[in-house]
Design an enzyme around this catalytic site. Structure first.
Site, PDB file in Angstrom:
ATOM      1  N   ARG A   1      70.389  71.417  63.519  1.00  0.00           N
ATOM      2  CA  ARG A   1      68.824  71.773  62.969  1.00  0.00           C
ATOM      3  C   ARG A   1      68.041  70.834  62.323  1.00  0.00           C
ATOM      4  O   ARG A   1      66.769  70.509  62.632  1.00  0.00           O
ATOM      5  CB  ARG A   1      68.936  73.126  62.595  1.00  0.00           C
ATOM      6  CG  ARG A   1      69.325  74.396  63.481  1.00  0.00           C
ATOM      7  CD  ARG A   1      69.334  74.160  64.755  1.00  0.00           C
ATOM      8  NE  ARG A   1      69.596  75.554  66.011  1.00  0.00           N
ATOM      9  CZ  ARG A   1      70.293  75.557  66.784  1.00  0.00           C
ATOM     10  NH1 ARG A   1      71.375  74.366  66.706  1.00  0.00           N
ATOM     11  NH2 ARG A   1      70.670  76.460  67.308  1.00  0.00           N
TER      12      ARG A   1
ATOM     13  N   SER B   1      75.296  83.949  74.319  1.00  0.00           N
ATOM     14  CA  SER B   1      74.536  83.176  73.743  1.00  0.00           C
ATOM     15  C   SER B   1      75.200  81.783  73.422  1.00  0.00           C
ATOM     16  O   SER B   1      76.181  81.954  72.697  1.00  0.00           O
ATOM     17  CB  SER B   1      73.953  83.792  72.777  1.00  0.00           C
ATOM     18  OG  SER B   1      73.232  82.793  71.781  1.00  0.00           O
TER      19      SER B   1
ATOM     20  N   ASP C   1      63.507  81.780  77.048  1.00  0.00           N
ATOM     21  CA  ASP C   1      62.687  82.243  76.038  1.00  0.00           C
ATOM     22  C   ASP C   1      61.563  80.859  75.588  1.00  0.00           C
ATOM     23  O   ASP C   1      60.574  81.185  75.549  1.00  0.00           O
ATOM     24  CB  ASP C   1      63.662  82.324  74.672  1.00  0.00           C
ATOM     25  CG  ASP C   1      64.191  83.536  74.365  1.00  0.00           C
ATOM     26  OD1 ASP C   1      63.962  84.492  75.421  1.00  0.00           O
ATOM     27  OD2 ASP C   1      65.353  83.805  73.882  1.00  0.00           O
TER      28      ASP C   1
ATOM     29  N   ASP D   1      69.871  80.577  62.469  1.00  0.00           N
ATOM     30  CA  ASP D   1      69.123  79.304  62.877  1.00  0.00           C
ATOM     31  C   ASP D   1      67.437  79.285  62.450  1.00  0.00           C
ATOM     32  O   ASP D   1      66.815  78.357  62.139  1.00  0.00           O
ATOM     33  CB  ASP D   1      69.080  79.017  64.276  1.00  0.00           C
ATOM     34  CG  ASP D   1      70.482  78.343  64.686  1.00  0.00           C
ATOM     35  OD1 ASP D   1      71.239  77.813  63.911  1.00  0.00           O
ATOM     36  OD2 ASP D   1      71.234  78.988  65.654  1.00  0.00           O
TER      37      ASP D   1
HETATM   38  N1  ARG Z   1      76.984  80.980  64.062  1.00  0.00           N
HETATM   39  C1  ARG Z   1      76.748  79.786  64.178  1.00  0.00           C
HETATM   40  C2  ARG Z   1      75.769  79.165  63.230  1.00  0.00           C
HETATM   41  O1  ARG Z   1      75.153  79.855  62.456  1.00  0.00           O
HETATM   42  C3  ARG Z   1      76.365  79.247  65.563  1.00  0.00           C
HETATM   43  C4  ARG Z   1      74.884  79.911  65.944  1.00  0.00           C
HETATM   44  C5  ARG Z   1      74.727  79.344  67.383  1.00  0.00           C
HETATM   45  N2  ARG Z   1      73.343  79.644  67.929  1.00  0.00           N
HETATM   46  C6  ARG Z   1      73.147  80.266  68.954  1.00  0.00           C
HETATM   47  N3  ARG Z   1      71.658  80.310  69.222  1.00  0.00           N
HETATM   48  N4  ARG Z   1      73.831  80.949  69.647  1.00  0.00           N
HETATM   49  O2  ARG Z   1      76.038  78.074  62.666  1.00  0.00           O
END
Ligand code: ARG
Length: 418
Positions: free
Chosen positions: A99, A180, A18, A128
């Site tokens: 993040r 993912s 991506d 995210d």
């Molecule tokens: N669900 C978790 C969170 O929101 C993990 C997110 C993981 N992100 C990803 N792009 N797979 O903190």
């Protein structure tokens, strides 16, 4: 190639499909010069020098892979530990913690290079995007945000690959990854694919940091962590940086099959999702840290802090790392850590971690008060009067508004006319 009049965008770049497509797409579709920044927060990435070169090959005017691990450990994980940071009592927040740190770096880059845009590769369904953008808005409200994947959400992966091929972006020859993944020092998140059916037991191939408990060593292993003011500073008596300690703990605890999580989680955007995590170091450190807090904090502080910890975790999960309340809660947590200094011992065995000892020079545990043997210093004659006053409201309630025993047994008639 950089052109004098083109505006610039700082891209949160991982080297995956991506964000690689994005390096090209931002130039072609948005007419922007791209600065591609890959933050190393301890993820299991391809060679970062190669990732950086790939961005240059696709026409980025500047690309960098920056090692943020030390700062992540010392400025972010220390706060997460102080707050026993755990969302919905289960998830140690690994993605939510990384993040803000990455965004802070990107915003600094934008200022340094005079970019007015920041772009990220988050989808439109996750947390995210909320974290990236909330943090950007908090740090510099003037910056404009581009979220190409959100625009592409309608496109299939095949269409994305086609676009990539047409524009000379190297596409992976392997089949689409079945999951993912997001990972860093604090653990690894695994979503999607067969996990989207929450009745499916996670297939063994999703786990990479942890041995299956069935295959873990038959001998238990002890670990001792030393803490100073709430921060882990030593492992089995050896002083080390928090970064090294987390890396070591991931190895040790992972080898014993400790740290797997399988949960239904509530996203900020209202979706329930099935999430699997492996968090050997983070779960161990949080459990051991809290064990020391139970020695060094008094009952009221522990009870109140429990609420603060939960609120802290919810704020951080929701992307509000840079917020007034989060800062204030950090201040509370920091103040509670003043005497959280000492050692905690735990035993790892086939997927479990059990705290087996704790000690502190500032312990509030008082042997004389606690013992039932020789050396008892507790004045039990004081108990009688204490209980008298402690139960006085209940006693009054029961005598004025009907005996509690009748209420408890359900036999009391509610005669409001009396
Ligand atoms: N669900 C978790 C969170 O929101 C993990 C997110 C993981 N992100 C990803 N792009 N797979 O903190």
């Amino acid at each position: 190639m950089a052109s004098a009049e083109r505006e610039k965008v700082v891209l949160a770049y991982s080297g995956g499909l991506d964000t690689s497509v994005m390096v090209k797409w931002l130039q072609i579709e948005k007419d922007l010069d791209v600065i591609a920044i890959c933050g190393n927060v301890g993820q299991d990435a391809e060679d970062l020098e190669w990732v950086k070169q790939k961005a240059y090959d696709m026409g980025a005017i500047y690309a960098d892979a920056v090692d943020l691990r030390e700062s992540y450990a010392n400025n972010v994980l220390t706060k997460a530990i102080a707050a026993n940071g755990m969302y919905e009592n289960t998830y140690p927040l690994l993605s939510a913690l990384s993040r803000p740190m990455i965004v802070q770096y990107l915003v600094n880059c934008a200022h340094q290079y005079g970019a007015h845009y920041i772009a990220h590769g988050c989808t439109g369904k996750g947390n995210d995007q909320v974290r990236f953008e909330s943090c950007i808005h908090a740090l510099d409200p003037e910056l404009k945000i581009l979220a190409p994947v959100r625009e592409w959400d309608l496109l299939t992966r095949e269409q994305e690959m086609e676009w990539a091929e047409e524009h000379g972006v190297p596409v992976p020859t392997t089949a689409a990854k079945p999951y993912s993944i997001d990972d860093n020092l604090w653990g690894r998140a695994i979503e999607c694919g067969v996990l989207e059916n929450p009745w499916n037991e996670p297939p063994v191939d999703i786990w990479t940091m942890t041995t299956s408990p069935e295959n873990a060593p038959d001998q238990p292993e002890e670990v001792i962590l030393g803490f100073e003011q709430g921060v882990p500073v030593s492992l089995n008596g050896e002083r080390m940086s928090l970064l090294d300690l987390v890396i070591r703990m991931n190895e040790i605890c992972g080898a014993h099959g400790y740290g797997r999580i399988d949960m239904i989680e509530d996203r900020v955007v209202g979706i329930k999702s099935h999430e699997c995590y492996e968090c050997p170091a983070s779960l161990a450190i949080l459990a051991m840290h809290h064990a020391l807090e139970t020695m060094c904090l008094d009952r009221d502080t522990l009870q109140h802090k429990h609420m603060v910890d939960q609120r802290w975790a919810a704020l951080v999960y929701d992307g509000l790392w840079f917020s007034q309340l989060k800062d204030a809660l950090d201040a509370f947590c920091t103040s509670t850590q003043e005497f959280v200094t000492g050692e905690v011992r735990a035993k790892l065995y086939k997927g479990s971690l059990t705290v087996t000892g704790r000690k502190s020079a500032y312990s509030l545990y008082d042997y004389g008060l606690a013992t039932y043997s020789d050396g008892d210093t507790f004045d039990r004659t004081a108990s009688k009067g204490f209980i008298e006053l402690h139960s006085l409201p209940s006693k009054t309630w029961s005598s004025k508004q009907g005996p509690a025993a009748e209420r408890a047994s359900g036999s009391r008639k509610h005669d409001l006319s009396a």
